[in-house]
Design an enzyme around this catalytic site. Structure first.
Site, PDB file in Angstrom:
ATOM      1  CG  ASN A 123      -5.374   3.908  -0.336  1.00  0.00           C
ATOM      2  OD1 ASN A 123      -5.577   3.459   0.790  1.00  0.00           O
ATOM      3  ND2 ASN A 123      -4.718   3.244  -1.272  1.00  0.00           N
ATOM      4  N   GLY A 149      -0.887   5.683  -1.318  1.00  0.00           N
ATOM      5  CA  GLY A 149      -0.810   4.275  -0.944  1.00  0.00           C
ATOM      6  C   GLY A 149      -1.751   3.916   0.184  1.00  0.00           C
ATOM      7  CB  CYS A 150      -2.742   0.640   1.568  1.00  0.00           C
ATOM      8  SG  CYS A 150      -3.605   0.177   0.045  1.00  0.00           S
ATOM      9  N   PRO A 151      -2.345   2.838   4.050  1.00  0.00           N
ATOM     10  CG  PRO A 151      -2.815   3.061   6.355  1.00  0.00           C
ATOM     11  CD  PRO A 151      -1.683   3.049   5.347  1.00  0.00           C
TER      12      PRO A 151
END
Ligand SMILES: [Zn+2]
Lengths: 268, 91
Positions: B21, B17-19
């Site tokens: 990635n 997921g972010c952040p």
């Protein structure tokens, strides 16, 4: 390919995400060595933030033991630490925040005879000393060794700080030639200090250290930042290196370190 | 039409997921020379909506984004010129 474990990537993700820090900046932080002079009001928050940031080696010099009157502002020390050496109390909290860093404790009183040898092992120094002779000693020694440092001082509601890169920016003595006479400054216990301003100033010093190491932004050089927490006014006074500075000028008169008489102290 | 692009390194951020990635994308890019290309596999939704814009904001170029059979996205990023691979720490 990357020197970081998955856990380190997560721990330092908020630094790595910053464009001005990034992977490279975090690698530099993990390889950097910063010395904190004084595990007091300024050194306490600085030490916590440098440990949290993953600064590879954090040294801390202090010869005192934790006293109950320290706890109102020296937030790295807890009630259970009363009587413990400040460097040990500080090291314990720093390692608890980040077991991945190395903490070097120097349970000594900095003086002309030992300071150059101690600071030589570090890339940056944070001056959180609680007395003027030590502040001048740190300045002179850092100028002589060419080690950048952050000066900081607090008293009552007031704080001041400047960053010095020897050979490139004004030093502490360019601005303040000599320690004030002992009777011109109130003693620690008489003056008092608002606890939270230690955090305000010590964290500015920690930010300067992190900026210096990563190369992010512009340092607080050739300027004195002061604040008065009563009104929360901040002022930035421009400074210039002085050609006649006794330590960093064209013809320095201070070429060897000498212990000054212990005068009154500012409160940290 | 996309011409054939040589891929120098890959980061599989499926399920990331972010952040984080973006952290992995930055780690991948940091290890490359300027002009080299990183393929990042990103999930559909916020990841593919956010990560390409973020790497572009840092000066890199998104060459291509392509939907894969499993629904994720392949994004090709060329590392910006003038950005050196990471140096060893100062000692
Ligand atoms: Zn000077």
């Amino acid at each position: 390919m990357t020197p970081f474990s998955q856990q380190q990537l997560e721990r330092y993700s908020r630094h790595i995400l910053l464009q001005d820090v990034g992977v490279e900046g975090q690698i530099r932080l993990c390889g950097a060595r910063v010395l904190i002079v004084g595990a007091g009001g300024l050194g306490a928050p600085a030490a916590l933030y440098l440990a949290a940031a993953g600064v590879g080696t954090v040294g801390i010099v202090d010869n005192d033991h934790v006293d109950i009157s320290n706890l109102q502002r020296q937030i790295i020390h807890f009630t259970k630490d009363i009587g413990v050496a400040k460097v040990e109390s500080a090291a314990e909290k720093m390692q608890a925040i980040n077991p991945g860093i190395r903490v070097r404790t120097h349970p000594a009183f900095l003086c002309a005879d030992n300071i150059r040898e101690i600071i030589r092992d570090y890339d940056f120094v944070i001056d959180g000393a609680d007395n003027f002779p030590t502040k001048f000693l740190v300045n002179d020694a850092c100028v002589m060794e060419g080690i950048p440092f952050s000066h900081g001082g607090i008293l009552r509601f007031d704080g001041q700080t400047m960053t010095i890169v020897p050979g490139k920016s004004a030093c502490y003595r360019c601005t303040f030639r000599t320690p004030p006479p002992a009777d011109a400054v109130p003693t620690c216990s008489q003056a008092g200090v608002l606890g939270a301003i230690a955090g305000m100033l010590g964290t500015i010093q920690a930010a300067e250290a992190l900026k210096f190491i990563t190369g992010a932004g512009e340092l607080l050089t050739n300027a004195l930042l002061t604040f008065d927490a009563r009104t929360m006014h901040f002022r930035r006074i421009p400074l210039r290196p002085q050609d006649d500075c006794p330590v960093c000028g064209a013809a320095p008169t201070i070429t060897a370190l000498e212990d000054m008489e212990q005068s009154a102290c500012s409160l940290t | 039409m996309t011409t054939e692009v040589r891929i120098d390194a890959k980061k599989n951020c499926r399920g990331v997921g972010c952040p984080m990635n973006l952290v992995h994308a930055k780690v991948g890019l940091a290890a490359l020379e300027p002009g080299q290309v990183l393929e990042i596999i990103l999930d559909h939704g916020p990841p593919v909506n956010n990560v390409p814009a973020s790497v572009e904001q840092e000066g890199h170029t998104v060459l291509d984004r392509r939907r894969l059979d499993d629904g994720s996205w392949s994004v090709l990023v060329r590392k910006a010129a003038g950005m050196r691979p990471h140096r060893p720490p100062r000692t």
